[in-house]
Design an enzyme around this catalytic site. Structure first.
Site, PDB file in Angstrom:
ATOM      1  N   GLU A 299       0.807  -1.234   0.000  1.00 35.79           N
ATOM      2  CA  GLU A 299       0.000   0.000   0.000  1.00 35.79           C
ATOM      3  C   GLU A 299       0.838   1.282   0.000  1.00 35.79           C
ATOM      4  OE1 GLU A 299      -2.799  -0.342   3.243  1.00 35.79           O
ATOM      5  OE2 GLU A 299      -3.374  -2.359   2.649  1.00 35.79           O
TER       6      GLU A 299
ATOM      7  N   ASN B 252       2.238  -5.283  -3.149  1.00 32.41           N
ATOM      8  CA  ASN B 252       0.837  -5.562  -2.818  1.00 32.41           C
ATOM      9  C   ASN B 252       0.077  -4.249  -2.631  1.00 32.41           C
ATOM     10  OD1 ASN B 252      -1.113  -7.656  -2.094  1.00 32.41           O
ATOM     11  ND2 ASN B 252      -1.071  -6.800  -0.022  1.00 32.41           N
TER      12      ASN B 252
ATOM     13  N   HIS C 263     -10.517  -6.361  -1.540  1.00 30.93           N
ATOM     14  CA  HIS C 263     -11.541  -6.183  -0.498  1.00 30.93           C
ATOM     15  C   HIS C 263     -12.728  -5.493  -1.169  1.00 30.93           C
ATOM     16  CE1 HIS C 263      -8.941  -7.398   2.776  1.00 30.93           C
ATOM     17  NE2 HIS C 263      -8.006  -6.591   2.334  1.00 30.93           N
TER      18      HIS C 263
ATOM     19  N   GLU D 115      -6.159 -10.705  -0.870  1.00 29.39           N
ATOM     20  CA  GLU D 115      -6.912 -10.491   0.379  1.00 29.39           C
ATOM     21  C   GLU D 115      -8.414 -10.449   0.131  1.00 29.39           C
ATOM     22  OE1 GLU D 115      -5.397  -7.129   2.606  1.00 29.39           O
ATOM     23  OE2 GLU D 115      -3.331  -7.548   2.048  1.00 29.39           O
TER      24      GLU D 115
ATOM     25  N   ASP E 111     -12.219 -10.485   0.085  1.00 25.68           N
ATOM     26  CA  ASP E 111     -13.448 -10.699   0.848  1.00 25.68           C
ATOM     27  C   ASP E 111     -14.518  -9.810   0.252  1.00 25.68           C
ATOM     28  OD1 ASP E 111     -12.598  -8.263   1.996  1.00 25.68           O
ATOM     29  OD2 ASP E 111     -11.974  -9.207   3.867  1.00 25.68           O
TER      30      ASP E 111
HETATM   31  O1  G3I Z   1      -2.232  -5.654  18.982  1.00 27.52           O
HETATM   32  C1  G3I Z   1      -3.497  -5.630  19.629  1.00 27.52           C
HETATM   33  C2  G3I Z   1      -3.513  -6.643  20.744  1.00 27.52           C
HETATM   34  O2  G3I Z   1      -2.548  -6.280  21.702  1.00 27.52           O
HETATM   35  C3  G3I Z   1      -4.918  -6.706  21.343  1.00 27.52           C
HETATM   36  O3  G3I Z   1      -4.976  -7.775  22.249  1.00 27.52           O
HETATM   37  C4  G3I Z   1      -5.967  -6.946  20.271  1.00 27.52           C
HETATM   38  C5  G3I Z   1      -7.373  -6.902  20.811  1.00 27.52           C
HETATM   39  O4  G3I Z   1      -8.309  -6.681  19.797  1.00 27.52           O
HETATM   40  O5  G3I Z   1      -5.847  -5.950  19.280  1.00 27.52           O
HETATM   41  C6  G3I Z   1      -4.585  -6.009  18.661  1.00 27.52           C
HETATM   42  O6  G3I Z   1      -4.436  -5.190  17.575  1.00 27.52           O
HETATM   43  C7  G3I Z   1      -5.225  -5.519  16.438  1.00 27.52           C
HETATM   44  C8  G3I Z   1      -4.322  -6.064  15.344  1.00 27.52           C
HETATM   45  O7  G3I Z   1      -5.076  -6.230  14.158  1.00 27.52           O
HETATM   46  C9  G3I Z   1      -3.691  -7.395  15.707  1.00 27.52           C
HETATM   47  O8  G3I Z   1      -4.658  -8.396  15.818  1.00 27.52           O
HETATM   48  C10 G3I Z   1      -5.891  -4.237  16.011  1.00 27.52           C
HETATM   49  O9  G3I Z   1      -6.821  -3.839  17.001  1.00 27.52           O
HETATM   50  C11 G3I Z   1      -6.585  -4.434  14.704  1.00 27.52           C
HETATM   51  O10 G3I Z   1      -7.051  -3.171  14.233  1.00 27.52           O
HETATM   52  C12 G3I Z   1      -5.617  -5.029  13.686  1.00 27.52           C
HETATM   53  O11 G3I Z   1      -6.346  -5.190  12.508  1.00 27.52           O
HETATM   54  C13 G3I Z   1      -5.656  -5.695  11.395  1.00 27.52           C
HETATM   55  C14 G3I Z   1      -5.552  -4.596  10.335  1.00 27.52           C
HETATM   56  O12 G3I Z   1      -4.959  -5.137   9.165  1.00 27.52           O
HETATM   57  C15 G3I Z   1      -4.733  -3.416  10.814  1.00 27.52           C
HETATM   58  O13 G3I Z   1      -4.625  -2.471   9.831  1.00 27.52           O
HETATM   59  C16 G3I Z   1      -6.457  -6.857  10.863  1.00 27.52           C
HETATM   60  O14 G3I Z   1      -6.394  -7.945  11.781  1.00 27.52           O
HETATM   61  C17 G3I Z   1      -5.934  -7.307   9.508  1.00 27.52           C
HETATM   62  O15 G3I Z   1      -6.845  -8.178   8.922  1.00 27.52           O
HETATM   63  C18 G3I Z   1      -5.777  -6.107   8.578  1.00 27.52           C
HETATM   64  O16 G3I Z   1      -5.198  -6.560   7.390  1.00 27.52           O
HETATM   65  C19 G3I Z   1      -4.963  -5.602   6.365  1.00 27.52           C
HETATM   66  C20 G3I Z   1      -3.756  -6.067   5.588  1.00 27.52           C
HETATM   67  O17 G3I Z   1      -2.666  -6.287   6.437  1.00 27.52           O
HETATM   68  C21 G3I Z   1      -3.381  -5.086   4.476  1.00 27.52           C
HETATM   69  N1  G3I Z   1      -4.524  -4.806   3.647  1.00 27.52           N
HETATM   70  C22 G3I Z   1      -5.744  -4.394   4.325  1.00 27.52           C
HETATM   71  C23 G3I Z   1      -6.119  -5.452   5.383  1.00 27.52           C
HETATM   72  C24 G3I Z   1      -7.447  -5.116   6.031  1.00 27.52           C
HETATM   73  O18 G3I Z   1      -7.375  -3.915   6.742  1.00 27.52           O
END
Ligand code: G3I
Length: 376
Positions: free
Chosen positions: A153, A222, A258, A287, A289
């Protein structure tokens, strides 16, 4: 019967079942293999201890990508500390089940640790940190991760065709101004050079570092919202063409896919896949969905599930039509675990192939029949 024996019996029962719906059709994985395409999914290590999750993952997919486990905040929590424990869980699982692993992601502007974003490093220091990160992580997984999203990105949604302002590009960025000038001179035309100032020298450095650490790994750029032919994908196309012409080690482009509001211009997606594969790089759908509006219980309308299935089928067909489009990956596989719910205040969801109880949805059947009937 001993507990271990019971566990083995239970696991093999789940593994040998059809798609959660209990049908006797071959699993998605087998259909994809016959069709000569990789079928992947993002996965989270914390969920591997759930028997149904693990069994479904192994049965239905021949490729897996750690959803968050290889991002900087997880893998590089302190400047001198690397933590591969979460990534290793996924990679070991994949090895046990004969699955390939995509690595995600070495360079991104999100999910970076505070020591990095608040460190006030100079360009030179930042370049050293990034080089060490890329080389350490890629070398750790040499021979086990076959493809990397090296940079994720980097282009901007709000300024079409321009690079996003990030810690890696210009805050302070890792390239010296000489390098930026040199890179912009290599851009094909005056107008392209203008629209890309400062150019993508930093992206090129990342690909070269990754290649040094594992010359066999396939290296991908990507991107989100570049699935169709638009200003963003035009800029990426020009960058990839330039990389190919100058021998910068890039092997592929990942289109995230997405999809929101059940809207996708499939003809434009097909044309975009065609033009990138014609450059000699692979395309992975990385990715996918298809988010649907859901009620408070997380349920989508049946007619939306059908329209969702149709989009999965059409996009799979667009990929299957081009030999260079070599993988389709979904961003998770069960609606029980998907980023969409928490990122949409639970108003959207049901975006994946299986429901919350691991039962197959129309989208699953659509994808499987695309693989079965559109072999190449
Ligand atoms: O790190 C904390 C953790 O300490 C806590 O216990 C937990 C509780 O909810 O949250 C954790 O952080 C989360 C993190 O994922 C790790 O699981 C964040 O809140 C959450 O916002 C974060 O979301 C991820 C997101 O990227 C962040 O931008 C999603 O899981 C993940 O699916 C998403 O993936 C991205 C790709 O990498 C790039 N393209 C877009 C895609 C969707 O946004």
């Amino acid at each position: 019967m001993q507990w271990q024996a019971i566990a083995v019996v239970l696991t093999s029962a789940v593994l040998s079942a059809g798609s959660g719906a209990g049908d006797d059709q071959p699993a998605l994985r087998r259909a994809a293999e016959k069709s000569g395409i990789l079928i992947g999914t993002a996965a989270r290590p914390a969920q591997l201890s759930e028997a149904a999750y693990a069994a479904t993952l192994a049965r239905e997919f021949n490729m897996v990508e750690p959803e968050d486990a290889l991002k900087w905040e997880v893998v590089h929590p302190e400047r001198e500390t690397f933590d591969f424990s979460q990534g290793d869980e996924i990679v070991d699982f994949a090895a046990r089940h004969g699955m390939k692993v995509r690595g995600h992601t070495l360079v991104w502007h999100r999910q970076n640790p505070k020591w990095l974003t608040e460190g006030k490093f100079t360009s030179g220091e930042l370049a050293e940190i990034l080089e060490k990160h890329i080389k350490t992580v890629v070398a750790h997984y040499r021979g086990r991760i076959f493809a990397w999203d090296v940079v994720n990105e980097a282009f901007d949604e709000l300024r079409p065709g321009s690079l996003r302002s990030t810690i890696w590009r210009d805050q302070p960025g890792i390239a010296s101004s000489d390098e930026l000038r040199a890179a912009s001179n290599q851009v094909r035309s005056e107008s392209e050079a203008r629209s890309w100032q400062p150019a993508y020298a930093y992206i090129e450095r990342c690909f070269r570092w990754a290649h040094q650490a594992d010359p066999q790994a396939l290296l991908f750029y990507n991107e989100a919202e570049a699935e169709v032919v638009n200003a963003k994908s035009d800029a990426i196309y020009a960058m990839v063409r330039d990389f190919r012409e100058r021998g910068v080690p890039i092997d592929g482009v990942g289109f995230q896919m997405h999809i929101a509001n059940l809207r996708a211009d499939v003809a434009s997606i097909a044309a975009n896949i065609r033009r990138f594969t014609a450059l000699g790089v692979q395309v992975h759908i990385t990715e996918m969905d298809v988010a649907l509006p859901v009620d408070a219980g997380g349920n989508a309308r049946p007619e939306d599930l059908e329209r969702q299935a149709d989009l999965y089928r059409q996009i799979a067909s667009a990929c299957l039509a081009q030999r260079g489009c070599t993988a389709i990956q979904t961003w998770g596989f069960t609606d029980k675990y998907s980023w969409i719910g928490s990122h949409s205040k639970r108003t959207q969801g049901a975006a994946l192939l299986l429901d919350r109880n691991y039962r197959s949805k129309p989208a699953y059947e659509a994808l499987r029949s695309a693989f079965e009937w559109e072999r190449r």
